[in-house]
Motif scaffolding. Structure first.
Motif, PDB file in Angstrom:
ATOM      1  N   CYS A  23      44.842  35.975  24.718  1.00 14.83           N
ATOM      2  CA  CYS A  23      45.564  37.267  25.026  1.00 14.83           C
ATOM      3  C   CYS A  23      44.835  37.995  26.192  1.00 14.83           C
ATOM      4  O   CYS A  23      45.404  38.421  26.945  1.00 14.83           O
ATOM      5  N   ARG A  24      43.577  38.121  25.847  1.00 20.72           N
ATOM      6  CA  ARG A  24      42.689  39.104  26.843  1.00 20.72           C
ATOM      7  C   ARG A  24      42.827  38.241  28.166  1.00 20.72           C
ATOM      8  O   ARG A  24      42.922  38.871  29.337  1.00 20.72           O
ATOM      9  N   ALA A  25      42.871  36.869  28.472  1.00 23.59           N
ATOM     10  CA  ALA A  25      42.765  36.021  29.516  1.00 23.59           C
ATOM     11  C   ALA A  25      43.943  36.146  30.319  1.00 23.59           C
ATOM     12  O   ALA A  25      44.169  36.185  31.374  1.00 23.59           O
ATOM     13  N   MET A  26      45.006  36.058  29.633  1.00 21.50           N
ATOM     14  CA  MET A  26      46.505  36.192  29.871  1.00 21.50           C
ATOM     15  C   MET A  26      46.744  37.577  30.591  1.00 21.50           C
ATOM     16  O   MET A  26      47.124  37.594  31.494  1.00 21.50           O
ATOM     17  N   ILE A  27      46.173  38.627  29.985  1.00 18.23           N
ATOM     18  CA  ILE A  27      46.310  39.925  30.484  1.00 18.23           C
ATOM     19  C   ILE A  27      45.710  40.131  31.865  1.00 18.23           C
ATOM     20  O   ILE A  27      46.210  40.335  32.797  1.00 18.23           O
ATOM     21  N   ALA A  28      44.426  39.575  31.770  1.00 20.46           N
ATOM     22  CA  ALA A  28      43.688  39.705  33.032  1.00 20.46           C
ATOM     23  C   ALA A  28      44.212  38.699  34.105  1.00 20.46           C
ATOM     24  O   ALA A  28      44.249  39.321  35.317  1.00 20.46           O
ATOM     25  N   LEU A  29      44.518  37.608  33.848  1.00 21.83           N
ATOM     26  CA  LEU A  29      45.325  36.642  34.812  1.00 21.83           C
ATOM     27  C   LEU A  29      46.600  37.138  35.382  1.00 21.83           C
ATOM     28  O   LEU A  29      46.515  37.557  36.543  1.00 21.83           O
ATOM     29  N   GLY A  30      47.333  37.874  34.561  1.00 21.30           N
ATOM     30  CA  GLY A  30      48.811  38.442  34.991  1.00 21.30           C
ATOM     31  C   GLY A  30      48.404  39.894  35.997  1.00 21.30           C
ATOM     32  O   GLY A  30      48.832  39.709  36.870  1.00 21.30           O
ATOM     33  N   HIS A  31      47.476  40.484  35.406  1.00 18.64           N
ATOM     34  CA  HIS A  31      47.133  41.879  36.214  1.00 18.64           C
ATOM     35  C   HIS A  31      46.408  41.320  37.716  1.00 18.64           C
ATOM     36  O   HIS A  31      46.725  41.921  38.740  1.00 18.64           O
TER      37      HIS A  31
END
Ligand code: C2E
Ligand code: MG
Ligand code: MG
Ligand code: MG
Length: 282
Positions: free
Chosen positions: A220-228
């Motif tokens: 989840c942390r990685a997806m949030i960072a990637l999307g942002h």
């Protein structure tokens, strides 16, 4: 549809198969009638902005009403609608209904709330055009971004180039585009780099254990960072517990939906609850 037919293997014929085939045919007939007789309805689930704590969108979810008042869940009939091509006229109806609802929302003072519509791969390829979307916006006098389309990664699999140019044209016609169930399909970094997108929706499967399992949390942390990093806003689906909501807010997730925040509801119940919330905020 073609590709699927070509891939069919020859298997020995059995009575069970015949029964299954007749069952499916009967169900396709029932679905066609349900569409003609307007037995489908849409329920709507609120999507909350986590920083502002208010509803920013409603996801339209298809429901098939039975004569006893119960509903057949979409997982049980959408695959058949896709195989039979019925998803194209049904999907057109879903878009039309969603546009109509947006006008009702605007009249009730909630014109800034968007409606998010699910579009399956078959429908995207066979039933979507920028012209039709432009006409829909004109007919209902919708402001830009009034409708979001939720596409799954499977949309991109078969004809990535066609998908990309159609997505660009749809976005110019006024739609926002989301990737639904992100991380469960063919998640390629190449498509994330190329595609015109607005939102990523983190699949419920990753949200479920985010407070208990360090691997889910890392994803989840990685997806949030990637999307942002790509300039997209992140929506978490399937939030069922206060702890998950806190985790998501603390880690910068933009929006969330789930039973903890609000169940899918019929439109009248939903409008009433939005009026109550607005009343509370004042
Ligand atoms: P989806 O787009 O990922 O929709 C979210 C599903 O998760 C919905 O199920 C919703 O009721 C459910 N859900 C929401 N919050 C929670 C939660 O906190 N916990 C759990 N366990 N579930 C939650 P639903 O309504 O049964 O829809 C299932 C799928 O059917 C949708 O998945 C979407 O892929 C498809 N679908 C629904 N409506 C349409 C439609 O109009 N057109 C197309 N093409 N597909 C649709
Ligand atoms: Mg969805
Ligand atoms: Mg989803
Ligand atoms: Mg999902």
């Amino acid at each position: 549809l073609h590709a699927r037919r070509e891939n069919l293997q020859v298997v020995p014929y059995s009575a069970a198969m015949a029964e299954q085939a007749t069952g499916r045919l009967a169900m396709v007939r029932q679905l066609r009638q349900a569409h003609e007789h307007r037995e489908f309805e849409l329920h709507f689930q609120p999507i909350f902005d986590l920083a502002r704590g208010r509803v920013v969108a409603l996801e339209a979810l298809l429901r098939w009403r039975q004569s006893d008042g119960s509903f057949v869940p979409p997982a049980q009939f959408i695959p058949l609608c896709e195989e039979s091509g019925l998803i194209v006229p049904i999907g057109t109806w879903v878009l039309e209904e969603s546009a109509r609802l947006h006008s009702r929302l605007a009249a009730a003072g909630h014109g800034d709330v968007a409606i998010a519509v699910n579009v399956s791969a078959v429908q995207f390829e066979a039933g979507m055009s920028a012209d039709a979307i432009r006409r829909l916006f004109e007919r209902h006098k919708l402001p830009a971004h009034a409708l979001h389309l939720e596409l799954t990664e499977s949309v991109l699999l078969r004809h990535p180039e066609d998908a990309r140019s159609l997505m660009g044209a749809l976005r110019e016609a006024g739609l926002c585009l989301s990737i639904d169930d992100f991380g469960t399909g063919f998640s390629s970094m190449a498509y994330l780099r190329e595609l015109p997108l607005d939102h990523l929706k983190i699949d419920r499967g990753f949200v479920r254990d985010v407070t208990r399992d360090s691997r889910s949390a890392a994803i989840c942390r990685a997806m949030i960072a990637l999307g942002h990093g790509l300039g997209l806003s992140i929506i978490a689906e399937g939030v069922e517990e206060a702890g998950q909501l806190e985790w998501l807010r603390a880690h910068g997730c933009d929006q969330a939906q789930g039973y903890h925040l609000g169940r899918p509801m019929a439109i009248d119940a939903l409008l009433a609850s939005m009026t109550l919330q607005a009343g509370k905020a004042d």
